[in-house]
Motif scaffolding. Structure first.
Motif, short mmCIF file in Angstrom:
data_model
loop_
_atom_site.label_atom_id
_atom_site.label_comp_id
_atom_site.label_asym_id
_atom_site.label_seq_id
_atom_site.Cartn_x
_atom_site.Cartn_y
_atom_site.Cartn_z
N SER A 259 -8.42 0.17 8.97
CA SER A 259 -9.08 -0.29 10.19
C SER A 259 -8.27 -1.40 10.85
N ARG A 260 -7.68 -2.26 10.05
CA ARG A 260 -6.82 -3.31 10.61
C ARG A 260 -5.61 -2.69 11.30
N ARG A 261 -5.03 -1.68 10.67
CA ARG A 261 -3.87 -1.04 11.30
C ARG A 261 -4.27 -0.37 12.60
N ARG A 262 -5.42 0.27 12.59
CA ARG A 262 -5.90 0.97 13.78
C ARG A 262 -6.12 0.01 14.94
N ASN A 263 -6.52 -1.22 14.61
CA ASN A 263 -6.82 -2.22 15.64
C ASN A 263 -5.71 -3.26 15.80
N SER A 264 -4.55 -2.98 15.23
CA SER A 264 -3.37 -3.85 15.36
C SER A 264 -3.67 -5.27 14.91
N LEU A 265 -4.29 -5.40 13.74
CA LEU A 265 -4.61 -6.71 13.18
C LEU A 265 -3.92 -6.85 11.82
N GLY A 266 -3.52 -8.06 11.51
CA GLY A 266 -2.98 -8.32 10.18
C GLY A 266 -1.50 -8.11 10.03
N GLY A 267 -0.81 -7.83 11.12
CA GLY A 267 0.63 -7.65 11.00
C GLY A 267 1.03 -6.22 10.72
N ARG A 268 2.27 -6.04 10.36
CA ARG A 268 2.83 -4.70 10.19
C ARG A 268 2.23 -3.99 8.99
N LEU A 269 1.90 -2.72 9.18
CA LEU A 269 1.44 -1.85 8.09
C LEU A 269 2.14 -0.50 8.26
N GLU A 270 3.36 -0.45 7.80
CA GLU A 270 4.16 0.77 7.93
C GLU A 270 4.71 1.24 6.59
N LEU A 271 5.26 0.33 5.82
CA LEU A 271 5.86 0.68 4.55
C LEU A 271 4.87 0.50 3.40
N GLU A 272 5.19 1.11 2.27
CA GLU A 272 4.33 0.93 1.09
C GLU A 272 4.18 -0.53 0.74
N ASP A 273 5.26 -1.27 0.83
CA ASP A 273 5.21 -2.70 0.51
C ASP A 273 4.26 -3.45 1.43
N ASP A 274 4.16 -3.03 2.69
CA ASP A 274 3.24 -3.67 3.62
C ASP A 274 1.79 -3.48 3.14
N PHE A 275 1.47 -2.26 2.73
CA PHE A 275 0.13 -1.97 2.24
C PHE A 275 -0.13 -2.73 0.94
N ARG A 276 0.89 -2.76 0.09
CA ARG A 276 0.73 -3.42 -1.20
C ARG A 276 0.49 -4.93 -1.03
N LEU A 277 1.24 -5.55 -0.16
CA LEU A 277 1.10 -7.00 0.03
C LEU A 277 -0.26 -7.35 0.62
N GLN A 278 -0.68 -6.62 1.63
CA GLN A 278 -1.95 -6.94 2.26
C GLN A 278 -3.13 -6.61 1.34
N ALA A 279 -3.01 -5.51 0.60
CA ALA A 279 -4.07 -5.15 -0.34
C ALA A 279 -4.18 -6.17 -1.47
N ARG A 280 -3.04 -6.64 -1.96
CA ARG A 280 -3.07 -7.63 -3.04
C ARG A 280 -3.82 -8.89 -2.59
N SER A 281 -3.52 -9.33 -1.39
CA SER A 281 -4.19 -10.53 -0.86
C SER A 281 -5.68 -10.29 -0.67
N LEU A 282 -6.04 -9.15 -0.08
CA LEU A 282 -7.44 -8.85 0.20
C LEU A 282 -8.25 -8.70 -1.08
N CYS A 283 -7.77 -7.89 -2.01
CA CYS A 283 -8.53 -7.63 -3.24
C CYS A 283 -8.60 -8.86 -4.14
N ALA A 284 -7.53 -9.65 -4.18
CA ALA A 284 -7.56 -10.87 -4.97
C ALA A 284 -8.60 -11.83 -4.41
N ARG A 285 -8.69 -11.88 -3.10
CA ARG A 285 -9.67 -12.76 -2.48
C ARG A 285 -11.10 -12.27 -2.74
N MET A 286 -11.34 -10.98 -2.61
CA MET A 286 -12.68 -10.45 -2.85
C MET A 286 -13.09 -10.64 -4.30
N LEU A 287 -12.13 -10.41 -5.21
CA LEU A 287 -12.43 -10.61 -6.63
C LEU A 287 -12.70 -12.08 -6.92
#
Length: 404
Positions: A259-287
């Motif tokens: 949803s962030r990518r669809r709405n151009s939020l959160g910076g670049r989401l193109e490469l696997e590393d982009d998804f990995r970095l943003q997911a790590r931050s998000l899930c660590a925060r939720m946990l």
């Protein structure tokens, strides 16, 4: 000649001494290295003990998650299995389940904590529609940096005290102490502020806008604030001192990221590393929020929070809203809930707005999703979300979220 020989011997002796000292320092540092990994733990300032805390690259280490959660179902507001039966039960037992408006005396303070593109705005609007709740939308927007990365991370630590002051002013109906709270379009999300503009009786009496908001707030029995720029841990002083209730809204991290990518939020989401970095931050925060909430609940305020899944709210809004207000002990009836939903989107329109909770799968690549799952697996263990398995076809399977 004799003097030169003595000088040479002296120089060799000094070098030898320096070498011995360096060897001793190295040995001293080597043998005391474990001491650096010991953390002192003090209880009530009376006694202290030490415990080994060896850094590890293994994310499955139990040191990372030292406190097990209670029965996970006890901290979630879950939808019912039989929607029609529960719908009728709400209608028949509404007078028994809820107190009347006049019986509510103690002012309640509520925070809806969400994450960017996590559905918090939608849930917050339910509170905004309640006639006895003063609702404020994202006051910490004023303290955050602007741009595509805004709200991705919590506020810088030096901004947290001011953020808490904003929250206290809202809770105490003293918005006039911070005029910034009515600056910007985000303030107009509050129905109370919109009502003042629609019927400016207060303003005609030479009152300021903030003082009018103070009066509007004082006429309510509860205040609710939707935030996404603080940790649960930041709220601990207010939880302990003001009996603050917290609703933590979670959403599938994969759905959030796409949803962030669809709405151009959160910076670049193109490469696997982009998804990995943003997911790590998000899930660590939720946990982190879940674990800290459980820690606070186990020590001081046992029943201060509940977790709501965005997926549950969208698929069964009547039941989830009813149970949420029951947890908060705020009067509401089934008819009111229906009115609230109609004011924003009725249940049928909600389903059209979210025609499928799994639409993110149509734009997701398996390698991207697996990159997310790899860094989010600890969060999944303490939630109702499930990772995909290697080689699994995303398709439209709904097994990624229990009860969804």
């Amino acid at each position: 000649m004799k003097f030169g020989r003595l000088h040479g011997i002296s120089r060799v002796f000094r070098k030898t001494v320096c070498l011995v000292v360096l060897i001793l320092i190295f040995c001293f540092a080597y043998f005391l290295q474990p001491e650096k990994n010991k953390i002192k733990i003090c209880t009530n300032g009376l006694s202290c003990s030490t415990t080994n805390h060896v850094p590890t690259r293994n994310p499955e280490s139990t040191d990372l998650l030292p406190l097990p959660l209670r029965d996970i179902k006890s901290i979630y507001i879950l939808p019912g299995e039989n929607k029609h039966a529960q719908f009728n039960a709400i209608h028949k037992a509404s007078e028994l389940l809820y107190k009347t408006h006049n019986s509510v005396t103690k002012r309640k303070h509520i925070v809806i904590l969400s994450y960017l593109r996590g559905g918090g705005t939608f849930l917050g609007e339910i509170f905004n529609q309640h006639p006895h709740i003063f609702y404020y939308f994202e006051p910490f927007y004023l303290l955050d940096h602007k741009g595509p990365h805004s709200a991705i991370q919590p506020l810088f630590r030096n901004n947290v005290p001011q953020a808490l002051n904003f929250l206290i002013d809202i809770m105490e109906c003293k918005i006039s102490r911070n005029k910034e709270l009515v600056e910007g379009d985000h303030a107009l999300r509050s129905k109370a502020l919109r009502d003042i503009y629609k019927t400016p009786l207060c303003l005609t009496n030479n009152s300021t806008l903030t003082s009018c908001l103070d009066k509007a707030c004082q006429q309510k029995n509860a205040s609710a604030t939707k935030i996404m720029r603080l940790y649960v841990q930041d709220l601990q002083p207010l939880i302990e001192e003001n009996d603050l209730k917290v609703i933590v809204l979670q959403r599938d991290p994969r759905a959030i990221i796409y949803s962030r990518r669809r709405n151009s939020l959160g910076g670049r989401l193109e490469l696997e590393d982009d998804f990995r970095l943003q997911a790590r931050s998000l899930c660590a925060r939720m946990l982190h929020d879940v674990k800290i909430a459980e820690k606070i609940a186990s020590t001081t305020h046992q029943d201060f929070y509940r977790i709501v899944l965005h997926e549950h709210f969208v698929t069964n809004p009547l039941k989830v809203v009813e149970d949420t207000f029951r947890f908060l002990n705020i009067p509401v009836t089934k008819q009111q809930i229906e009115t609230f939903l109609e004011a924003i989107h009725n249940p049928q329109q909600m389903q059209q707005k979210y025609p499928s909770l799994w639409d993110w799968k149509t734009e997701a690549l398996t390698n991207e999703v697996m990159a997310i799952d790899k860094v989010c697996r600890y969060f999944y263990k303490y939630s109702f979300y499930q990772p995909i398995t290697e080689g699994e076809d995303l398709g439209d399977k709904r097994g990624l979220c229990t009860y969804c």
